[in-house]
Scaffold this motif. Structure first.
Motif, PDB file in Angstrom:
ATOM      1  N   LEU A   1      16.899   3.226  -2.175  1.00 65.78           N
ATOM      2  CA  LEU A   1      15.903   2.163  -2.076  1.00 65.78           C
ATOM      3  C   LEU A   1      16.311   0.961  -2.923  1.00 65.78           C
ATOM      4  O   LEU A   1      16.122  -0.187  -2.522  1.00 65.78           O
ATOM      5  N   ARG A   2      16.923   1.220  -4.046  1.00 62.51           N
ATOM      6  CA  ARG A   2      17.353   0.138  -4.946  1.00 62.51           C
ATOM      7  C   ARG A   2      18.390  -0.767  -4.274  1.00 62.51           C
ATOM      8  O   ARG A   2      18.541  -1.927  -4.657  1.00 62.51           O
TER       9      ARG A   2
ATOM     10  N   ARG B   1      13.389  -4.023   3.336  1.00 57.62           N
ATOM     11  CA  ARG B   1      12.676  -3.316   2.261  1.00 57.62           C
ATOM     12  C   ARG B   1      11.189  -3.200   2.595  1.00 57.62           C
ATOM     13  O   ARG B   1      10.581  -2.171   2.386  1.00 57.62           O
ATOM     14  N   GLY B   2      10.611  -4.267   3.138  1.00 54.24           N
ATOM     15  CA  GLY B   2       9.192  -4.259   3.479  1.00 54.24           C
ATOM     16  C   GLY B   2       8.863  -3.226   4.540  1.00 54.24           C
ATOM     17  O   GLY B   2       7.877  -2.498   4.419  1.00 54.24           O
TER      18      GLY B   2
ATOM     19  N   PHE C   1      10.551  -0.468   5.302  1.00 46.19           N
ATOM     20  CA  PHE C   1      10.695   0.880   4.754  1.00 46.19           C
ATOM     21  C   PHE C   1       9.572   1.176   3.761  1.00 46.19           C
ATOM     22  O   PHE C   1       8.977   2.247   3.805  1.00 46.19           O
ATOM     23  N   SER C   2       9.266   0.228   2.897  1.00 46.63           N
ATOM     24  CA  SER C   2       8.205   0.442   1.911  1.00 46.63           C
ATOM     25  C   SER C   2       6.865   0.677   2.586  1.00 46.63           C
ATOM     26  O   SER C   2       6.081   1.521   2.137  1.00 46.63           O
TER      27      SER C   2
ATOM     28  N   VAL D   1       6.864   4.235   3.758  1.00 48.03           N
ATOM     29  CA  VAL D   1       6.689   5.140   2.620  1.00 48.03           C
ATOM     30  C   VAL D   1       5.232   5.126   2.175  1.00 48.03           C
ATOM     31  O   VAL D   1       4.631   6.185   1.938  1.00 48.03           O
ATOM     32  N   ASP D   2       4.654   3.943   2.080  1.00 51.86           N
ATOM     33  CA  ASP D   2       3.240   3.836   1.688  1.00 51.86           C
ATOM     34  C   ASP D   2       2.357   4.613   2.655  1.00 51.86           C
ATOM     35  O   ASP D   2       1.434   5.315   2.233  1.00 51.86           O
TER      36      ASP D   2
ATOM     37  N   GLU E   1       2.731   8.231   1.906  1.00 55.71           N
ATOM     38  CA  GLU E   1       2.146   8.591   0.620  1.00 55.71           C
ATOM     39  C   GLU E   1       0.615   8.509   0.612  1.00 55.71           C
ATOM     40  O   GLU E   1      -0.025   9.022  -0.298  1.00 55.71           O
TER      41      GLU E   1
END
Length: 161
Positions: free
Chosen positions: A122-123, A129-130, A132-133, A136-137, A140
């Motif tokens: 992820l780093r 990134r948005g 994928f994030s 993930v959100d 989660e």
């Protein structure tokens, strides 16, 4: 058979090798990213591992970042979809949580390298990134929904008592 139907058959025959090569590019990227890290893997390394020239490699990917996003989404999207399905289909919150954890472990064990890349790179993600994030959100959020079900069930029990 007309002229056009033969052409369609040729393109179908050509599609299979393209899919196989695309899969080989993805598997090569997963292997190299897992072993060396995303930033330490060069395009030439990726092309060599996939048994392609560097220029041919770009026929199967737009850039290395997009390839990383694709790998990462290929792990989190199915996890999230399965968790949502389980949450919708399993009434008992404890059973739902167990099923989600079991599925999570099974996915990580069955595609260990892809999930390793998704969990650790992820780093390195710049573009995407948005996307994928957000995925993930979404994944989660599931434990929170399970907790809501537990609270709701507890309230119903208290009201019935």
């Amino acid at each position: 058979m007309g002229r056009f139907s033969r052409g369609a058959r040729v393109s179908n025959q050509q599609a299979a090798p393209d899919r196989n090569t695309r899969e080989r590019v993805l598997r090569s990227a997963i292997s190299l990213f897992a072993a060396n890290g995303f930033n330490a893997t060069g395009i030439r390394d990726l092309a060599a591992e996939a048994k392609l020239t560097t220029s041919a490699l770009y026929h199967y990917m737009s850039n290395k970042d997009d390839l990383l996003v694709e790998i990462m989404l290929s792990t989190i999207v199915p996890l999230s979809e399965a968790a949502r399905r389980i949450l919708d289909e399993v009434e008992d919150p404890a059973e739902a949580l167990c099923a989600i954890v079991e599925h999570h472990v099974w996915v990580h064990a069955s595609d260990r390298l892809a999930t390793l890349v998704a969990d650790t790179e992820l780093r390195s993600l710049t573009g995407g990134r948005g996307t994928f994030s957000a995925s993930v959100d979404h994944y989660e959020e599931v434990p929170g929904h399970i907790a809501d079900k537990v609270i709701e069930a507890h309230r119903k029990e208290e009201a019935a008592a």
